[in-house]
Each structure stands twice: as structure tokens, then as C-alpha cells.
Design a protein around this motif. Structure first.
Motif, mmCIF file in Angstrom:
data_model
loop_
_atom_site.group_PDB
_atom_site.id
_atom_site.type_symbol
_atom_site.label_atom_id
_atom_site.label_comp_id
_atom_site.label_asym_id
_atom_site.label_seq_id
_atom_site.Cartn_x
_atom_site.Cartn_y
_atom_site.Cartn_z
ATOM 1 N N GLY A 51 13.619 1.186 31.772
ATOM 2 C CA GLY A 51 12.193 0.933 31.574
ATOM 3 C C GLY A 51 11.751 0.856 30.127
ATOM 4 N N TYR A 52 12.708 0.614 29.203
ATOM 5 C CA TYR A 52 12.378 0.580 27.781
ATOM 6 C C TYR A 52 12.165 -0.840 27.242
ATOM 7 C CZ TYR A 52 13.849 5.474 27.916
ATOM 8 O OH TYR A 52 13.967 6.808 28.208
ATOM 9 N N LEU A 53 12.205 -1.839 28.116
ATOM 10 C CA LEU A 53 11.887 -3.199 27.698
ATOM 11 C C LEU A 53 10.504 -3.579 28.230
ATOM 12 C CD1 LEU A 53 15.231 -5.182 28.227
ATOM 13 C CD2 LEU A 53 14.294 -4.275 26.093
ATOM 14 N N CYS A 54 9.654 -4.025 27.329
ATOM 15 C CA CYS A 54 8.328 -4.558 27.708
ATOM 16 C C CYS A 54 7.570 -3.569 28.590
ATOM 17 C CB CYS A 54 8.480 -5.894 28.419
ATOM 18 S SG CYS A 54 9.578 -7.050 27.593
ATOM 19 N N SER A 55 7.485 -2.333 28.147
ATOM 20 C CA SER A 55 6.827 -1.288 28.946
ATOM 21 C C SER A 55 5.338 -1.557 29.151
ATOM 22 C CB SER A 55 7.023 0.079 28.276
ATOM 23 O OG SER A 55 6.482 0.082 26.966
ATOM 24 N N GLY A 62 6.697 -6.137 37.047
ATOM 25 C CA GLY A 62 7.860 -5.268 36.861
ATOM 26 C C GLY A 62 7.768 -4.260 35.736
ATOM 27 N N GLY A 63 6.677 -4.306 34.965
ATOM 28 C CA GLY A 63 6.530 -3.396 33.833
ATOM 29 C C GLY A 63 5.926 -2.055 34.219
ATOM 30 N N LEU A 64 5.686 -1.211 33.222
ATOM 31 C CA LEU A 64 5.124 0.125 33.448
ATOM 32 C C LEU A 64 3.630 0.181 33.141
ATOM 33 C CD1 LEU A 64 7.986 2.268 31.825
ATOM 34 C CD2 LEU A 64 7.638 1.770 34.250
ATOM 35 N N ASP A 65 3.076 -0.924 32.602
ATOM 36 C CA ASP A 65 1.642 -1.014 32.290
ATOM 37 C C ASP A 65 1.202 0.066 31.293
ATOM 38 O OD1 ASP A 65 -0.737 -2.350 32.441
ATOM 39 O OD2 ASP A 65 -1.332 -1.582 34.404
ATOM 40 N N LEU A 66 2.060 0.340 30.292
ATOM 41 C CA LEU A 66 1.740 1.326 29.263
ATOM 42 C C LEU A 66 1.078 0.638 28.065
ATOM 43 C CD1 LEU A 66 5.095 3.350 29.295
ATOM 44 C CD2 LEU A 66 2.961 3.925 30.466
ATOM 45 N N ASP A 67 0.315 1.396 27.276
ATOM 46 C CA ASP A 67 -0.347 0.771 26.128
ATOM 47 C C ASP A 67 0.587 0.735 24.911
ATOM 48 O OD1 ASP A 67 -0.446 3.212 24.743
ATOM 49 O OD2 ASP A 67 -2.510 3.640 25.332
ATOM 50 N N PHE A 68 0.073 0.187 23.814
ATOM 51 C CA PHE A 68 0.884 -0.052 22.615
ATOM 52 C C PHE A 68 1.461 1.233 22.025
ATOM 53 C CE2 PHE A 68 1.217 -0.614 17.948
ATOM 54 C CZ PHE A 68 2.169 -1.620 17.914
ATOM 55 N N SER A 69 0.822 2.368 22.288
ATOM 56 C CA SER A 69 1.303 3.625 21.707
ATOM 57 C C SER A 69 2.720 3.964 22.180
ATOM 58 C CB SER A 69 0.343 4.775 22.041
ATOM 59 O OG SER A 69 0.252 4.973 23.440
ATOM 60 N N PHE A 70 3.078 3.543 23.392
ATOM 61 C CA PHE A 70 4.432 3.789 23.889
ATOM 62 C C PHE A 70 5.425 2.784 23.281
ATOM 63 C CE2 PHE A 70 1.761 5.920 26.949
ATOM 64 C CZ PHE A 70 2.461 7.075 27.235
ATOM 65 N N GLY A 71 4.955 1.535 23.115
ATOM 66 C CA GLY A 71 5.780 0.543 22.423
ATOM 67 C C GLY A 71 6.060 0.967 20.990
#
Length: 382
Positions: A51-55, A62-71
Motif C-alpha cells: 500500500g505504499y504506491l499512490c496512497s 485501489g488506493g487508500l485515499d490518504l492525504d499528501f501528509s502520508f505521501g
């Protein structure tokens, strides 16, 4: 608490988990990847599996719908291992966001899921042999022919160029546009498309494991369904996305600077000369104090910018300042840290030698620092 004020317990756990993953899957192998001049595809797949690609991608794709802070955390931890991992950040936070922002539902459904799994590795092709930061003057053309575009031209210095199988390409759909930037569009070209070929893997001064290549388009027929957004809007789209791209470069340079200082403090404490530790000499102490101060200034500036960027504020001027100042500071630090390592700093087995090679290009890509100063001056009304 975490590195930034806005980090929550969730961020801390995410960082800890990702760092542990990298220690096992990347840190031990990284030196070999540098020798091989390539990051294995298997590593991309493992990133996708965890889950570390395009979170940030929406869950429906297929993503985790996380914001930029996780990226941001992913970007920092990758850079902590080494700058050659920058292609993963480019995939996550630079190229895929073009598809997210300007793609149709059909395009997103078609391309995003495999970007998340690592089956698809993206690149963005702007730079040409005769055109760098001057994007309005690109020469690659895409001329409409029925339900296809016929693409002809060459791109160079393309990050992920060898591994990529999905490229966002800046093209001229209207070479005769009165205002040159209005003739630029973005086409998504898939690997295996007839007429699309890759040139040699380029040999660089640093970032040896990062694959960089030339791309060629010779009467390459691309379906009109692969047009990203509207025809003639490509230049505008690129300008909109460059804020995040340049912020990511600043984040990488800041992380590298922090890593170099940590390496150097450890070294000067362990190395002796003239009967005492190098860290006891006043010159060493002053140099370390100066570097630590500049790093702290960069961190404070970046933190405020990241918060504003996450809030969708326009911080183009400040991001240009950060990209220019932090990358140049990192470059200066790399030379000072190498000097403090003495002869060992020039040896390949010491990480500082690799940093010294890797850092300079940060002042060049994503718009040269001279272009950053032009943007700053213009936005100050000069």
C-alpha cells in the motif's frame, strides 16, 4: 511526537511501519542496486502489495485515499535510504496526480489500479534535447488523424524511462498556435504502442540506481481517448502541478541534508586526530553549528509550506523559494560534510560520497534554480 507538528499517532505508526519495511526490502540491497544501475521491478511490486504506491488514490481505484501528509512520509523515508529512489516519489506524487486531476472516469478506471499495485510504472515526458525549462517551445508534435494522434519527437532525461509502461507526454497538438503555450496538450502513451521506443539508459554523475532514459516517438499512433484533459490545456495543467513537484524536490533535499548532518556528527565523534576527537575542534563545532542552523530554518519553512499546500493554498512563490534555497543549501552541505569526513568521505563505501554525487541535480530538475528565481522575481512584481 512526530517530525512535524501536524503529525498524528497515525502518521507516526505509518512512518515506523514504512521505515521498517525499507530497512528489510531496500536498505540492505541499495548498494547493489547502485552497482546494477537499476531498481528491480520486484521492489515496485512489494511497495504496491504493502500500500505504499499512490496512497492518495481513491479507494474505488485501489488506493487508500490518504492525504499528501502520508505521501510526504513515504517521500522522506525513501530519500533517507537514497536519492535513487526518487522515481517512486515521481510516480506517486507527480505523475499519477495528473491522471487523478485531469483524467476521465474511464481513464482513471483503466490506469490507476495498476499504478497502485506497481504493475504500471509511470513517467512524465516534458524535457527535450533542445528544450528544458522552456516548456512552451517543445517540438514533439501530435497531429490529429481521424480517431488517433500521430506523435513525432524525442524526450530526454526521463526519470523511470527504462521501467515505465505509461508515460504522460507533453506534445504540440497545434504547432502553429499564435501563443505557443496554447498549442501544448498532454497525451498518455502506453508501453508497447507502435512507434514508441526507448533509447539507452543514461549514465549520470549520481543517482545511479534511478533509471533515466531517452524516449522516441516515430509516427506513433495514439488513440484520441488517451488525451488527458482538454486539447491545448497541457501547459496550464503542468503549471498547476509544478507546485507539488517542486515542493517534493525541496522535501527530498531537506531530508538529504538532515541525513548528511547526522552521518557527519556520528563520524566526527568517532574519528580522532592529534590525540582528540574531530568533534572537539572548534572549526568542526562551528561548521556543524552553521549547518544545523540552516537545516532547522529549512525545516521550519517547509513545515509551513506543507500545511498550506495540504490546505490547497497557492504557495507557488514560496515553494519556488524553498526549492531554490533548500536544494542549494543541501549541495553546500554535501561538500562541507565530505570535507569533515576527510579522505574517507571520498570513498565509495561511505554514504556521504554518494550524497555528494546525488545532490547537485536537485538544483536542476523540476525547473532550474535560475527559473525559480525568475518566478520569485515576477511574482514580487519585478
Amino acid at each position: 511526537m512526530g517530525k512535524y507538528k501536524f503529525e498524528t499517532t497515525e502518521h507516526e505508526l505509518f512512518r515506523k511501519s514504512f521505515r521498517k519495511f525499507l530497512e528489510v526490502e531496500a536498505e540492505v540491497q541499495y548498494d547493489q542496486w547502485e552497482i546494477d544501475h537499476l531498481i528491480p521491478l520486484e521492489f515496485w511490486r512489494k511497495l504496491g502489495d504493502m500500500g505504499y504506491l499512490c496512497s492518495q488514490v481513491e479507494e474505488q481505484y485501489g488506493g487508500l485515499d490518504l492525504d499528501f501528509s502520508f505521501g510526504l512520509i513515504i517521500q522522506e523515508e525513501l530519500e533517507r535510504i537514497g536519492s535513487s529512489l526518487i522515481g517512486i516519489g515521481l510516480h506517486n506524487d507527480i505523475v499519477v496526480p495528473y491522471i487523478e486531476s485531469y483524467g476521465t472516469v474511464a481513464q482513471k478506471s483503466r490506469w490507476l489500479p495498476k499504478c497502485v499495485t506497481g504493475e504500471t510504472i509511470t513517467a512524465i515526458a516534458m524535457t527535450e534535447p533542445g528544450t528544458g525549462s522552456d516548456l512552451a517551445n517543445i517540438q514533439t508534435t501530435a497531429i490529429r488523424d481521424g480517431d488517433h494522434y500521430i506523435v513525432n519527437g524525442q524526450k530526454t532525461f526521463i526519470t523511470n524511462g527504462i521501467h515505465t509502461n505509461l508515460v504522460v507526454v507533453a506534445v504540440k497538438t497545434n504547432p502553429h498556435a499564435e501563443k505557443k503555450h496554447r498549442g501544448v496538450s498532454l497525451l498518455v502513451i502506453e508501453g508497447g504502442t507502435p512507434g514508441f521506443t526507448k533509447g539507452r539508459k543514461l549514465e549520470k554523475v549520481g543517482m545511479h540506481a534511478q533509471d533515466t532514459a531517452e524516449l522516441y516517438f516515430d509516427d506513433c499512433r495514439v488513440p484520441i481517448e488517451n488525451l488527458l484533459g482538454e486539447e491545448g490545456k497541457g501547459f496550464t495543467y503542468m503549471m498547476e502541478k509544478l507546485q507539488q513537484e517542486r515542493l517534493i524536490v525541496a522535501i527530498a533535499a531537506q531530508t538529504a541534508a538532515e541525513d548528511m548532518l547526522s552521518l557527519t556528527i556520528d563520524y566526527v565523534k568517532s574519528r580522532k586526530a592529534f590525540g582528540k576527537q574531530i568533534s572537539e575542534f572548534q572549526n568542526t563545532q562551528f561548521k556543524i553549528a552553521e549547518m544545523a542552523t540552516k537545516i532547522e530554518l529549512g525545516k521550519s519553512f517547509l513545515e509551513s509550506l506543507i500545511e498550506q499546500h495540504i490546505a490547497s493554498n497557492d504557495v507557488v512563490t514560496k515553494v519556488s523559494m524553498a526549492k531554490y534555497w533548500i536544494t542549494e543549501n543541501a549541495r553546500d552541505l554535501s561538500a562541507q560534510c565530505m570535507q569533515l569526513h576527510g579522505g574517507y568521505g571520498y570513498m565509495e563505501e561511505y554514504k556521504i560520497a554518494r550524497r555528494y554525487r546525488d545532490i547537485p541535480v536537485m538544483s536542476i530538475y523540476a525547473g532550474t534554480n535560475e527559473v525559480m528565481k525568475m518566478i520569485i522575481a515576477k511574482n514580487l512584481g519585478l
